[in-house]
Design an enzyme around this catalytic site. Structure first.
Site, PDB file in Angstrom:
ATOM      1  N   PHE A  66       0.826  -1.207   0.000  1.00  0.00           N
ATOM      2  CA  PHE A  66       0.000   0.000   0.000  1.00  0.00           C
ATOM      3  C   PHE A  66       0.861   1.258   0.000  1.00  0.00           C
ATOM      4  CE2 PHE A  66      -2.750   3.236   1.915  1.00  0.00           C
ATOM      5  CZ  PHE A  66      -3.886   3.095   1.131  1.00  0.00           C
ATOM      6  N   GLU A  94      -4.370 -14.515   1.722  1.00  0.00           N
ATOM      7  CA  GLU A  94      -3.974 -14.066   3.050  1.00  0.00           C
ATOM      8  C   GLU A  94      -4.727 -12.844   3.545  1.00  0.00           C
ATOM      9  OE1 GLU A  94       0.203 -13.479   3.251  1.00  0.00           O
ATOM     10  OE2 GLU A  94       0.645 -15.606   3.010  1.00  0.00           O
ATOM     11  N   HIS A  97      -7.873  -7.548   2.403  1.00  0.00           N
ATOM     12  CA  HIS A  97      -7.442  -6.239   1.909  1.00  0.00           C
ATOM     13  C   HIS A  97      -7.024  -6.314   0.439  1.00  0.00           C
ATOM     14  CE1 HIS A  97      -6.786  -5.779   6.233  1.00  0.00           C
ATOM     15  NE2 HIS A  97      -6.632  -4.484   6.065  1.00  0.00           N
ATOM     16  N   PHE A 122       5.113  -1.304 -12.516  1.00  0.00           N
ATOM     17  CA  PHE A 122       4.301  -2.114 -11.591  1.00  0.00           C
ATOM     18  C   PHE A 122       4.929  -3.505 -11.459  1.00  0.00           C
ATOM     19  CE2 PHE A 122       0.438  -4.705 -10.667  1.00  0.00           C
ATOM     20  CZ  PHE A 122      -0.065  -3.989  -9.593  1.00  0.00           C
TER      21      PHE A 122
HETATM   22  C1  DLZ Z   1      -2.143  -5.356   5.879  1.00  0.00           C
HETATM   23  C2  DLZ Z   1      -1.539  -6.124   4.742  1.00  0.00           C
HETATM   24  C3  DLZ Z   1      -2.011  -7.395   4.440  1.00  0.00           C
HETATM   25  C4  DLZ Z   1      -3.098  -8.042   5.217  1.00  0.00           C
HETATM   26  N1  DLZ Z   1      -1.467  -8.116   3.429  1.00  0.00           N
HETATM   27  C5  DLZ Z   1      -0.457  -7.570   2.690  1.00  0.00           C
HETATM   28  C6  DLZ Z   1       0.121  -8.304   1.618  1.00  0.00           C
HETATM   29  O1  DLZ Z   1      -0.231  -9.442   1.300  1.00  0.00           O
HETATM   30  N2  DLZ Z   1       1.126  -7.688   0.919  1.00  0.00           N
HETATM   31  C7  DLZ Z   1       1.567  -6.430   1.203  1.00  0.00           C
HETATM   32  O2  DLZ Z   1       2.480  -5.924   0.527  1.00  0.00           O
HETATM   33  N3  DLZ Z   1       1.034  -5.725   2.231  1.00  0.00           N
HETATM   34  C8  DLZ Z   1       0.046  -6.267   2.977  1.00  0.00           C
HETATM   35  N4  DLZ Z   1      -0.498  -5.576   4.017  1.00  0.00           N
HETATM   36  C9  DLZ Z   1       0.113  -4.283   4.414  1.00  0.00           C
HETATM   37  C10 DLZ Z   1      -0.405  -3.083   3.621  1.00  0.00           C
HETATM   38  O3  DLZ Z   1       0.183  -3.037   2.338  1.00  0.00           O
HETATM   39  C11 DLZ Z   1      -0.030  -1.782   4.381  1.00  0.00           C
HETATM   40  O4  DLZ Z   1       1.336  -1.794   4.677  1.00  0.00           O
HETATM   41  C12 DLZ Z   1      -0.826  -1.622   5.678  1.00  0.00           C
HETATM   42  O5  DLZ Z   1      -2.203  -1.703   5.435  1.00  0.00           O
HETATM   43  C13 DLZ Z   1      -0.516  -0.249   6.335  1.00  0.00           C
HETATM   44  O6  DLZ Z   1      -0.920   0.821   5.481  1.00  0.00           O
END
Ligand code: DLZ
Length: 169
Positions: A66, A94, A97, A122
């Protein structure tokens, strides 16, 4: 599945001239670091193989995919950087989100790319399982990091050649 027997990072079909002189930013998500670290290494090896100088590769880390949008914006603000590669891995099984993160990153880095007029690539895996991620991070389907690096070089060269043409017009 169409990718079942393919190395998806096979770039024999494309030609790339030397990438010496191109400066590349890489932003890596720490979530699923065993995957994103392998993608990062693939990208760096491919950049070096095509002539990018080691000191022209700048790597930064963000907590999760994110945050790739913000990380890519920081790198784009550096006027010396020609192109930015975003590396992440969001595994569908997993997280609920999944859709939010993938959509936000895809839209976010597109916006950054257009705002700064720089190619932002990307390099984010969005597999259903960890195995599918491993297959694309140096496994049987190649390394998506290689693919992102080739794309970054080609887009940086496209931008440079277009700008040169405009100057000489
Ligand atoms: C929270 C979260 C989850 C559940 N899964 C992933 C994932 O599979 N891959 C990834 O890169 N990041 C994940 N995150 C974290 C979010 O990208 C982000 O860091 C948090 O929601 C904080 O903004």
């Amino acid at each position: 599945m169409s990718s079942a027997l393919k190395n998806l990072s096979d770039f024999k079909h494309t030609t790339i001239s030397t990438a010496a002189g191109i400066r590349v930013g890489i932003v890596v998500a720490e979530w699923n670091i065993e995957i994103t670290g392998a993608l990062r290494d693939g990208a760096i090896n491919t950049l070096l193989k095509h002539g990018v100088i080691e000191s022209d590769i700048v790597v930064i880390y963000v907590p999760g995919s994110f945050e790739l949008t913000y990380g890519s914006q920081l790198l784009c603000e550096d006027k010396t950087i020609d192109t930015v590669i975003c590396i992440g891995c969001v595994i569908q099984g997993e997280t609920r989100h999944f859709d939010f993160i993938c959509d936000a990153v895809a839209q976010g880095i597109t916006n950054v790319s257009l705002k700064y007029n720089k190619p932002v690539i990307f390099g984010v895996l969005t597999p259903n399982t960890l195995q599918q991620a491993q297959d694309r991070a140096g496994g049987k389907h190649g390394n998506k990091g290689d693919e992102a690096a080739v794309t970054a070089i080609k887009m940086a060269q496209l931008k440079k050649s277009y700008e040169t043409r405009l100057v000489n017009a």
